[in-house]
Design a protein around this motif. Structure first.
Motif, PDB file in Angstrom:
ATOM      1  N   SER A   1     -12.132  11.682 -41.112  1.00 36.94           N
ATOM      2  CA  SER A   1     -11.167  10.587 -41.215  1.00 36.94           C
ATOM      3  C   SER A   1      -9.986  10.890 -40.294  1.00 36.94           C
ATOM      4  N   LEU A   2      -9.619   9.893 -39.479  1.00 40.08           N
ATOM      5  CA  LEU A   2      -8.566  10.070 -38.476  1.00 40.08           C
ATOM      6  C   LEU A   2      -7.891   8.730 -38.212  1.00 40.08           C
ATOM      7  N   GLU A   3      -6.619   8.784 -37.856  1.00 43.50           N
ATOM      8  CA  GLU A   3      -5.940   7.594 -37.355  1.00 43.50           C
ATOM      9  C   GLU A   3      -5.199   7.970 -36.075  1.00 43.50           C
ATOM     10  N   ILE A   4      -5.304   7.111 -35.074  1.00 49.69           N
ATOM     11  CA  ILE A   4      -4.635   7.340 -33.793  1.00 49.69           C
ATOM     12  C   ILE A   4      -3.772   6.123 -33.490  1.00 49.69           C
ATOM     13  N   GLU A   5      -2.503   6.375 -33.202  1.00 50.49           N
ATOM     14  CA  GLU A   5      -1.579   5.286 -32.923  1.00 50.49           C
ATOM     15  C   GLU A   5      -1.595   4.923 -31.434  1.00 50.49           C
ATOM     16  N   LYS A   6      -1.184   3.709 -31.138  1.00 42.73           N
ATOM     17  CA  LYS A   6      -1.079   3.263 -29.745  1.00 42.73           C
ATOM     18  C   LYS A   6      -0.111   4.167 -28.986  1.00 42.73           C
ATOM     19  N   GLY A   7      -0.516   4.633 -27.813  1.00 42.03           N
ATOM     20  CA  GLY A   7       0.322   5.501 -26.995  1.00 42.03           C
ATOM     21  C   GLY A   7       0.246   6.968 -27.353  1.00 42.03           C
ATOM     22  N   GLU A   8      -0.532   7.310 -28.366  1.00 38.74           N
ATOM     23  CA  GLU A   8      -0.636   8.707 -28.795  1.00 38.74           C
ATOM     24  C   GLU A   8      -1.664   9.443 -27.947  1.00 38.74           C
ATOM     25  N   VAL A   9      -1.382  10.726 -27.697  1.00 38.76           N
ATOM     26  CA  VAL A   9      -2.349  11.605 -27.042  1.00 38.76           C
ATOM     27  C   VAL A   9      -2.825  12.616 -28.080  1.00 38.76           C
ATOM     28  N   LEU A  10      -4.096  12.534 -28.421  1.00 37.21           N
ATOM     29  CA  LEU A  10      -4.696  13.398 -29.436  1.00 37.21           C
ATOM     30  C   LEU A  10      -5.688  14.330 -28.765  1.00 37.21           C
ATOM     31  N   SER A  11      -5.504  15.628 -28.934  1.00 35.11           N
ATOM     32  CA  SER A  11      -6.471  16.590 -28.416  1.00 35.11           C
ATOM     33  C   SER A  11      -7.323  17.123 -29.555  1.00 35.11           C
ATOM     34  N   ILE A  12      -8.618  17.258 -29.281  1.00 37.43           N
ATOM     35  CA  ILE A  12      -9.561  17.797 -30.260  1.00 37.43           C
ATOM     36  C   ILE A  12     -10.052  19.137 -29.733  1.00 37.43           C
ATOM     37  N   ILE A  13      -9.834  20.178 -30.505  1.00 39.48           N
ATOM     38  CA  ILE A  13     -10.243  21.522 -30.112  1.00 39.48           C
ATOM     39  C   ILE A  13     -11.173  22.091 -31.176  1.00 39.48           C
ATOM     40  N   GLY A  14     -11.879  23.151 -30.813  1.00 40.98           N
ATOM     41  CA  GLY A  14     -12.771  23.795 -31.771  1.00 40.98           C
ATOM     42  C   GLY A  14     -13.864  24.546 -31.059  1.00 40.98           C
ATOM     43  N   PRO A  15     -14.600  25.379 -31.778  1.00 37.36           N
ATOM     44  CA  PRO A  15     -15.667  26.175 -31.162  1.00 37.36           C
ATOM     45  C   PRO A  15     -16.822  25.297 -30.679  1.00 37.36           C
ATOM     46  N   SER A  16     -17.641  25.849 -29.802  1.00 34.32           N
ATOM     47  CA  SER A  16     -18.838  25.140 -29.342  1.00 34.32           C
ATOM     48  C   SER A  16     -19.732  24.808 -30.530  1.00 34.32           C
ATOM     49  N   GLY A  17     -20.292  23.598 -30.501  1.00 37.71           N
ATOM     50  CA  GLY A  17     -21.187  23.198 -31.584  1.00 37.71           C
ATOM     51  C   GLY A  17     -20.495  22.707 -32.827  1.00 37.71           C
ATOM     52  N   SER A  18     -19.167  22.484 -32.742  1.00 36.16           N
ATOM     53  CA  SER A  18     -18.416  22.086 -33.938  1.00 36.16           C
ATOM     54  C   SER A  18     -18.470  20.588 -34.207  1.00 36.16           C
ATOM     55  N   GLY A  19     -18.949  19.796 -33.221  1.00 38.47           N
ATOM     56  CA  GLY A  19     -19.037  18.354 -33.402  1.00 38.47           C
ATOM     57  C   GLY A  19     -18.028  17.555 -32.590  1.00 38.47           C
ATOM     58  N   LYS A  20     -17.267  18.225 -31.730  1.00 38.07           N
ATOM     59  CA  LYS A  20     -16.197  17.548 -30.978  1.00 38.07           C
ATOM     60  C   LYS A  20     -16.735  16.422 -30.093  1.00 38.07           C
ATOM     61  N   THR A  21     -17.716  16.752 -29.255  1.00 37.51           N
ATOM     62  CA  THR A  21     -18.267  15.752 -28.348  1.00 37.51           C
ATOM     63  C   THR A  21     -18.990  14.654 -29.111  1.00 37.51           C
ATOM     64  N   THR A  22     -19.689  15.019 -30.166  1.00 34.24           N
ATOM     65  CA  THR A  22     -20.377  14.009 -30.983  1.00 34.24           C
ATOM     66  C   THR A  22     -19.378  13.020 -31.567  1.00 34.24           C
ATOM     67  N   LEU A  23     -18.240  13.513 -32.028  1.00 37.59           N
ATOM     68  CA  LEU A  23     -17.207  12.624 -32.558  1.00 37.59           C
ATOM     69  C   LEU A  23     -16.729  11.659 -31.475  1.00 37.59           C
ATOM     70  N   LEU A  24     -16.477  12.176 -30.294  1.00 34.96           N
ATOM     71  CA  LEU A  24     -16.010  11.327 -29.201  1.00 34.96           C
ATOM     72  C   LEU A  24     -17.041  10.251 -28.873  1.00 34.96           C
ATOM     73  N   ARG A  25     -18.301  10.638 -28.826  1.00 32.63           N
ATOM     74  CA  ARG A  25     -19.370   9.688 -28.515  1.00 32.63           C
ATOM     75  C   ARG A  25     -19.533   8.646 -29.620  1.00 32.63           C
ATOM     76  N   CYS A  26     -19.265   9.038 -30.849  1.00 31.55           N
ATOM     77  CA  CYS A  26     -19.313   8.078 -31.960  1.00 31.55           C
ATOM     78  C   CYS A  26     -18.182   7.058 -31.845  1.00 31.55           C
ATOM     79  N   LEU A  27     -17.023   7.488 -31.348  1.00 31.85           N
ATOM     80  CA  LEU A  27     -15.889   6.577 -31.210  1.00 31.85           C
ATOM     81  C   LEU A  27     -16.164   5.485 -30.180  1.00 31.85           C
ATOM     82  N   ASN A  28     -17.066   5.759 -29.241  1.00 29.15           N
ATOM     83  CA  ASN A  28     -17.425   4.788 -28.209  1.00 29.15           C
ATOM     84  C   ASN A  28     -18.796   4.169 -28.475  1.00 29.15           C
ATOM     85  N   LEU A  29     -19.385   4.526 -29.617  1.00 32.03           N
ATOM     86  CA  LEU A  29     -20.718   4.076 -30.025  1.00 32.03           C
ATOM     87  C   LEU A  29     -21.813   4.426 -29.024  1.00 32.03           C
ATOM     88  N   LEU A  30     -21.581   5.507 -28.257  1.00 31.83           N
ATOM     89  CA  LEU A  30     -22.675   6.076 -27.478  1.00 31.83           C
ATOM     90  C   LEU A  30     -23.633   6.814 -28.404  1.00 31.83           C
TER      91      LEU A  30
END
Length: 247
Positions: free
Chosen positions: A21-50
């Motif tokens: 669960s996350l909320e991002i405001e207009k104009g906000e810069v949100l960085s996602i960090i974490g170890p390899s395999g943690s789900g970071k890229t998958t989350l990003l791809r889900c946000l764009n429905l890739l």
């Protein structure tokens, strides 16, 4: 502007994202960090429905998509993707088109905009990313940093409300990283909404309004960069930062 509610993603029996669960405001810069395999890229791809989330919901501006194990419809994907643009690790430029042809392709074909207007805007974007002198070059004639800057300009040509960056410097030689990060910093100063998956911790600390640490598919901790990097509250965050930060 963006609301993610209880988002999960399974690949067969492997649960990669667990009730995010996350909320991002207009104009906000949100960085996602974490170890390899943690789900970071998958989350990003889900946000764009890739990738199609397994459950939960996603809201971008006035578009809401609820997931129940079914693949989102073509219309839902178009509705979400009109607001967001994704910059990948490996550029994804058309090799048979010049830099400027890469930039004007989608506005002309997808958005069906006026060619003269699109070309004029592309010229301005080339100035913004420092590639005016390379506009008639093909991708194979560019360095990795130049390719990534061209990829950023190509996405900006679509005028997305939010930019999604998937480790935009991970495929670059170290000496080329700075030129791409400078472009992203400039976009942040202009108020562009951005979500950045990155392994560049010092960059995340400098450019972000907020940092999210993900491990094992969960959001472990989030907060302002000056707090999260200096005084992490969770043991998992502390151990990760001890490994990646040069003190």
């Amino acid at each position: 502007m963006i609301k993610v509610d209880q988002l999960s993603k399974n690949f067969n029996d492997n649960e990669v994202l667990k009730s995010i669960s996350l909320e991002i405001e207009k104009g906000e810069v949100l960085s996602i960090i974490g170890p390899s395999g943690s789900g970071k890229t998958t989350l990003l791809r889900c946000l764009n429905l890739l990738e199609s989330p397994t459950s939960g919901s996603l809201k971008i501006k006035d578009v809401v998509v609820t997931f129940n194990g079914k693949t989102p419809s073509k219309k839902q994907k178009v509705d979400i993707q009109q607001y967001s643009g994704m910059v990948f690790q490996h550029f994804h430029l058309f090799p048979h088109k010049t830099v400027i042809e890469n930039i004007i392709e989608a506005p002309l074909i997808v958005q069906k905009r006026d060619k003269q207007e699109v070309v004029a805007e592309a010229e301005e974007l080339l100035k913004k990313v420092g590639l005016s002198a390379h506009k008639n070059h093909y991708p194979e004639q560019l360095s990795g940093g130049q390719k990534q800057r061209a990829a950023i300009a190509r996405i900006l040509a679509l005028k997305p409300d939010v930019l999604l960056f998937d480790e935009p410097t991970s495929a670059l030689d170290p000496e080329l990283v700075g030129e791409v990060l400078t472009v992203i910093k400039d976009l942040a100063q202009e108020g562009q909404t951005m979500i950045i998956v990155t392994h560049e911790m010092h960059f995340a600390r400098e450019v972000s309004d907020r940092v999210v640490f993900i491990a094992d598919g969960y959001i472990v901790e989030e907060g302002k960069p000056e707090v999260l990097f200096s005084s992490p509250q969770e043991e998992r965050t502390k151990k990760f930062l001890e490994k990646v930060l040069v003190r």
